[in-house]
Design an enzyme around this catalytic site. Structure first.
Site, PDB file in Angstrom:
ATOM      1  N   ASP A  35       1.124  -1.301  -0.134  1.00 53.32           N
ATOM      2  CA  ASP A  35       0.166   0.369   0.022  1.00 53.32           C
ATOM      3  C   ASP A  35       0.739   1.379   0.423  1.00 53.32           C
ATOM      4  O   ASP A  35       2.141   1.260   0.228  1.00 53.32           O
ATOM      5  CB  ASP A  35      -0.914   0.350   1.309  1.00 53.32           C
ATOM      6  CG  ASP A  35      -1.417   1.074   2.029  1.00 53.32           C
ATOM      7  OD1 ASP A  35      -2.386   1.616   0.434  1.00 53.32           O
ATOM      8  OD2 ASP A  35      -1.798   2.387   2.489  1.00 53.32           O
ATOM      9  N   LEU A  36       0.143   2.243  -0.517  1.00 54.65           N
ATOM     10  CA  LEU A  36       1.135   3.892  -0.544  1.00 54.65           C
ATOM     11  C   LEU A  36       1.328   5.047   0.939  1.00 54.65           C
ATOM     12  O   LEU A  36       1.721   4.434   1.813  1.00 54.65           O
ATOM     13  CB  LEU A  36       1.004   4.377  -2.140  1.00 54.65           C
ATOM     14  CG  LEU A  36       2.012   5.431  -2.141  1.00 54.65           C
ATOM     15  CD1 LEU A  36       3.540   5.496  -2.476  1.00 54.65           C
ATOM     16  CD2 LEU A  36       0.860   6.337  -3.657  1.00 54.65           C
ATOM     17  N   ASP A  37      -0.316   4.684   0.678  1.00 53.75           N
ATOM     18  CA  ASP A  37      -0.270   6.208   2.039  1.00 53.75           C
ATOM     19  C   ASP A  37      -0.388   4.923   3.693  1.00 53.75           C
ATOM     20  O   ASP A  37      -1.001   4.648   3.560  1.00 53.75           O
ATOM     21  CB  ASP A  37      -1.086   6.681   2.075  1.00 53.75           C
ATOM     22  CG  ASP A  37      -2.201   7.302   0.447  1.00 53.75           C
ATOM     23  OD1 ASP A  37      -1.214   7.935   0.626  1.00 53.75           O
ATOM     24  OD2 ASP A  37      -2.386   6.724  -1.090  1.00 53.75           O
TER      25      ASP A  37
ATOM     26  N   THR B 150       1.470  10.516   3.566  1.00 56.19           N
ATOM     27  CA  THR B 150       0.018  10.931   3.211  1.00 56.19           C
ATOM     28  C   THR B 150      -1.165  11.529   3.803  1.00 56.19           C
ATOM     29  O   THR B 150      -1.814  12.916   3.176  1.00 56.19           O
ATOM     30  CB  THR B 150       0.324  10.999   1.836  1.00 56.19           C
ATOM     31  OG1 THR B 150       0.168   9.714   1.670  1.00 56.19           O
ATOM     32  CG2 THR B 150       0.538  11.122   0.651  1.00 56.19           C
TER      33      THR B 150
ATOM     34  N   LYS C 243      -8.583   6.663   6.367  1.00 58.76           N
ATOM     35  CA  LYS C 243      -7.457   5.915   5.482  1.00 58.76           C
ATOM     36  C   LYS C 243      -8.084   4.805   4.843  1.00 58.76           C
ATOM     37  O   LYS C 243      -8.688   3.593   6.095  1.00 58.76           O
ATOM     38  CB  LYS C 243      -6.424   5.229   6.990  1.00 58.76           C
ATOM     39  CG  LYS C 243      -5.960   6.341   7.586  1.00 58.76           C
ATOM     40  CD  LYS C 243      -4.158   6.091   8.216  1.00 58.76           C
ATOM     41  CE  LYS C 243      -3.938   7.618   9.114  1.00 58.76           C
ATOM     42  NZ  LYS C 243      -2.767   7.187  10.164  1.00 58.76           N
TER      43      LYS C 243
ATOM     44  N   SER D 173      -2.475   0.516  -4.470  1.00 56.95           N
ATOM     45  CA  SER D 173      -3.091   1.272  -3.770  1.00 56.95           C
ATOM     46  C   SER D 173      -3.994   2.571  -4.526  1.00 56.95           C
ATOM     47  O   SER D 173      -4.195   2.013  -5.475  1.00 56.95           O
ATOM     48  CB  SER D 173      -2.365   2.727  -3.610  1.00 56.95           C
ATOM     49  OG  SER D 173      -2.155   4.283  -3.112  1.00 56.95           O
ATOM     50  N   ALA D 174      -5.719   2.340  -3.322  1.00 65.18           N
ATOM     51  CA  ALA D 174      -6.121   2.965  -3.496  1.00 65.18           C
ATOM     52  C   ALA D 174      -6.503   4.423  -4.204  1.00 65.18           C
ATOM     53  O   ALA D 174      -7.203   4.840  -5.061  1.00 65.18           O
ATOM     54  CB  ALA D 174      -7.860   3.217  -2.270  1.00 65.18           C
TER      55      ALA D 174
ATOM     56  N   LYS E 127     -10.963  -1.029  -1.602  1.00 65.03           N
ATOM     57  CA  LYS E 127     -10.797  -2.410  -0.543  1.00 65.03           C
ATOM     58  C   LYS E 127     -11.750  -2.137   0.949  1.00 65.03           C
ATOM     59  O   LYS E 127     -12.807  -1.197   1.054  1.00 65.03           O
ATOM     60  CB  LYS E 127      -9.099  -2.073   0.632  1.00 65.03           C
ATOM     61  CG  LYS E 127      -7.860  -2.178  -0.518  1.00 65.03           C
ATOM     62  CD  LYS E 127      -7.249  -1.125   0.147  1.00 65.03           C
ATOM     63  CE  LYS E 127      -5.852  -1.029  -0.574  1.00 65.03           C
ATOM     64  NZ  LYS E 127      -4.733   0.209  -0.491  1.00 65.03           N
TER      65      LYS E 127
ATOM     66  N   GLU F   4       0.057  -3.572   4.309  1.00 59.80           N
ATOM     67  CA  GLU F   4      -0.891  -2.497   4.777  1.00 59.80           C
ATOM     68  C   GLU F   4      -1.315  -1.447   6.368  1.00 59.80           C
ATOM     69  O   GLU F   4      -1.250  -2.263   7.114  1.00 59.80           O
ATOM     70  CB  GLU F   4      -2.636  -3.549   4.623  1.00 59.80           C
ATOM     71  CG  GLU F   4      -2.906  -2.670   3.191  1.00 59.80           C
ATOM     72  CD  GLU F   4      -3.917  -1.594   2.993  1.00 59.80           C
ATOM     73  OE1 GLU F   4      -3.444  -1.120   4.056  1.00 59.80           O
ATOM     74  OE2 GLU F   4      -4.080  -1.148   1.907  1.00 59.80           O
ATOM     75  N   ASP F   5      -1.532  -0.459   6.199  1.00 60.94           N
ATOM     76  CA  ASP F   5      -1.677   0.140   7.570  1.00 60.94           C
ATOM     77  C   ASP F   5      -3.132   0.050   7.648  1.00 60.94           C
ATOM     78  O   ASP F   5      -3.674   0.522   9.083  1.00 60.94           O
ATOM     79  CB  ASP F   5      -1.179   1.568   7.144  1.00 60.94           C
ATOM     80  CG  ASP F   5      -2.044   2.624   6.648  1.00 60.94           C
ATOM     81  OD1 ASP F   5      -2.548   1.881   5.436  1.00 60.94           O
ATOM     82  OD2 ASP F   5      -1.785   3.906   6.447  1.00 60.94           O
TER      83      ASP F   5
HETATM   84  C1  G6P Z   1      -5.417   6.065   0.201  1.00 63.60           C
HETATM   85  C2  G6P Z   1      -5.763   6.915   1.240  1.00 63.60           C
HETATM   86  C3  G6P Z   1      -6.501   7.085   1.001  1.00 63.60           C
HETATM   87  C4  G6P Z   1      -7.668   8.099   0.106  1.00 63.60           C
HETATM   88  C5  G6P Z   1      -7.362   7.002  -1.495  1.00 63.60           C
HETATM   89  C6  G6P Z   1      -7.769   7.900  -2.059  1.00 63.60           C
HETATM   90  O1  G6P Z   1      -6.418   4.599   0.768  1.00 63.60           O
HETATM   91  O2  G6P Z   1      -5.161   5.796   2.631  1.00 63.60           O
HETATM   92  O3  G6P Z   1      -7.284   8.027   2.045  1.00 63.60           O
HETATM   93  O4  G6P Z   1      -8.622   8.508   0.387  1.00 63.60           O
HETATM   94  O5  G6P Z   1      -6.222   6.621  -1.135  1.00 63.60           O
HETATM   95  O6  G6P Z   1      -6.680   8.430  -2.148  1.00 63.60           O
HETATM   96  P1  G6P Z   1      -6.835   9.651  -3.584  1.00 63.60           P
HETATM   97  O7  G6P Z   1      -5.332  10.322  -4.283  1.00 63.60           O
HETATM   98  O8  G6P Z   1      -7.206   8.831  -4.652  1.00 63.60           O
HETATM   99  O9  G6P Z   1      -7.891  11.206  -3.283  1.00 63.60           O
HETATM  100 MG    MG Z   2      -2.676   2.986   3.750  1.00 67.46          MG
END
Ligand code: G6P
Ligand code: MG
Length: 217
Positions: free
Chosen positions: A10-12, A18, A46, A115-116, A146, A170-171
């Site tokens: 996962d990224l964030d 972020t 998150k 990542s989402a 997710k 994943e966090d």
């Molecule tokens: C991640 C973050 C979420 C964020 C989502 C979409 O999952 O943890 O907080 O809303 O990405 O991010 P975006 O950059 O597409 O708005």
């Molecule tokens: Mg995350």
């Protein structure tokens, strides 16, 4: 390595924090509508998609908006958010994250991003780590959020590795659930109580070794 052939990150919250920027941008948006929300409420955002995050926030403020208005609000938030992430530098990579991804690759494991976020490519580029991933699945490539496993299953598929040989990092609770739903192992990054469904929970990628992956329960 026999049991594990790929790592999906996962990224964030795993590679970069972020969440602080998401929080600032969402708060600014909430403030324009005359309300605020706490850092604790922000925790619930998150791993949650942009549209769903907005709906939760509007709910907290007791505000109702049409679909068209929601789209406009989400766009405004993303403008403020991208202004901030465009200023990011490689110094913001979380401790040990780059080194861990590199050591996975050195051990012969495939690596993917799952990542989402629709801003994943920008962030990876700012951090100068795009080249460390064999596959990148971001919010633009998936239709189910997710805890649906789609993002990770697509990652595994693009890597050509079966799910049972993949470990997800994943966090978010929903992210750990997504990994398990996809038949993968999960390493949680954060609070062991919240992420109890994971096979292992650590505080960051600086606290896990490639050797440990082979011994996950
Ligand atoms: C991640 C973050 C979420 C964020 C989502 C979409 O999952 O943890 O907080 O809303 O990405 O991010 P975006 O950059 O597409 O708005
Ligand atoms: Mg995350």
């Amino acid at each position: 390595m026999n049991n594990i052939k790929a790592c999906i990150f996962d990224l964030d919250g795993v590679i970069v924090d972020t969440a602080v920027y998401h929080y600032k941008a969402w708060r600014r948006l909430a403030n324009t509508m005359g309300f605020d929300f706490t850092e604790q409420q922000n925790e619930q955002l998150k791993g949650v998609s942009r549209v769903r995050s907005l709906q939760l926030i509007l709910g907290w403020g007791g505000v109702t908006k049409t679909e068209a208005e929601q789209e406009q609000l989400a766009t405004q938030k993303n403008i403020w958010y991208t202004e901030m992430i465009n200023q990011m530098t490689p110094a913001e990579i979380l401790p040990g994250a780059r080194e861990f991804v590199e050591s996975c690759r050195q051990a012969g494991l495939k690596t993917a991003l799952g990542s989402a976020s629709k801003n994943s490519m920008t962030i990876l580029d700012k951090l100068d780590i795009t080249h460390l991933f064999d596959a990148i699945i971001d919010g633009n490539k998936v239709s189910k959020a997710k805890p649906d496993p789609e993002v990770f299953l697509k990652g595994a598929q693009e890597l050509g590795i079966e799910p049972q040989y993949c470990v997800v990092f994943e966090d978010a609770i929903a992210g750990v659930e997504a990994a398990k739903a996809g038949g993968m192992k999960a390493v949680g990054i954060g609070d062991p109580e919240l992420l109890h469904e994971a096979n292992l929970v650590v505080s960051g990628l600086n606290k896990v070794t490639v050797e440990q992956l082979e011994m996950l329960p």
